[in-house]
Design an enzyme around this catalytic site. Structure first.
Site, PDB file in Angstrom:
ATOM      1  N   SER A 142       0.828  -1.200   0.000  1.00 54.45           N
ATOM      2  CA  SER A 142       0.000   0.000   0.000  1.00 54.45           C
ATOM      3  C   SER A 142       0.865   1.254   0.000  1.00 54.45           C
ATOM      4  CB  SER A 142      -1.038   0.035   1.114  1.00 54.45           C
ATOM      5  OG  SER A 142      -1.990   1.027   0.798  1.00 54.45           O
ATOM      6  N   HIS A 176       4.450  14.244   6.360  1.00 52.83           N
ATOM      7  CA  HIS A 176       4.410  15.691   6.164  1.00 52.83           C
ATOM      8  C   HIS A 176       5.087  16.317   7.374  1.00 52.83           C
ATOM      9  CE1 HIS A 176       1.413  14.823   3.088  1.00 52.83           C
ATOM     10  NE2 HIS A 176       0.817  14.072   3.990  1.00 52.83           N
ATOM     11  N   CYS A 179      -1.599  -3.740   3.627  1.00 50.87           N
ATOM     12  CA  CYS A 179      -2.532  -4.864   3.569  1.00 50.87           C
ATOM     13  C   CYS A 179      -1.793  -6.124   3.994  1.00 50.87           C
ATOM     14  CB  CYS A 179      -3.119  -5.017   2.175  1.00 50.87           C
ATOM     15  SG  CYS A 179      -1.926  -5.270   0.875  1.00 50.87           S
TER      16      CYS A 179
END
Length: 129
Positions: A65, A70, A85
């Site tokens: 995934s 940030h 996953c």
């Protein structure tokens, strides 16, 4: 294919502002952490902002995934988001405190995701102001 997954978010405060502006150091840390954790990195990109705090945004596309982050150097804060996953992503915890410093405050939360996950509490969507 089983669609079960783990979605973990980390909120880290108290990090060194210089480190949160250092795009190459952040890139190397997250790439090596993912590789050590045996995730398959398909691609990655980072963007260094030159105004408004000089933060960095990064994204790693994984066969499992993604990981994104940030930074907000002006408030000594970094947010990290990892969705995987099948494989538990908690191995990424290793090294976070060491990389960002012993004095940082680390909060993390994990959601179980997938079509067969039973949700006991629903939260209405809220918009950021």
């Amino acid at each position: 294919m089983d669609d079960f997954g783990y979605h973990t978010i980390w909120d880290i405060t108290g990090a060194d502002a210089r480190l949160l502006k250092d795009a190459p150091a952040l890139h190397d840390f997250f790439l090596s952490t993912l590789q050590r954790s045996r995730f398959t990195v398909l691609d990655h990109l980072t963007h260094k902002f030159n105004a408004g705090g000089e933060g960095v945004t990064g994204l790693y596309l994984l066969s499992e995934s993604h990981l994104s982050y940030h930074t907000y150097p002006e408030s000594h804060y970094i947010s990290i988001d990892v969705y995987t996953c099948g494989s538990n992503n908690l191995s990424i915890n290793e090294g976070i405190r060491g990389f960002f410093g012993g004095d940082v405050k680390v909060k993390s939360r994990t959601l179980l995701r997938g079509s067969n996950v039973v949700v006991t509490t629903e939260v209405e969507n809220e918009t950021c102001q």
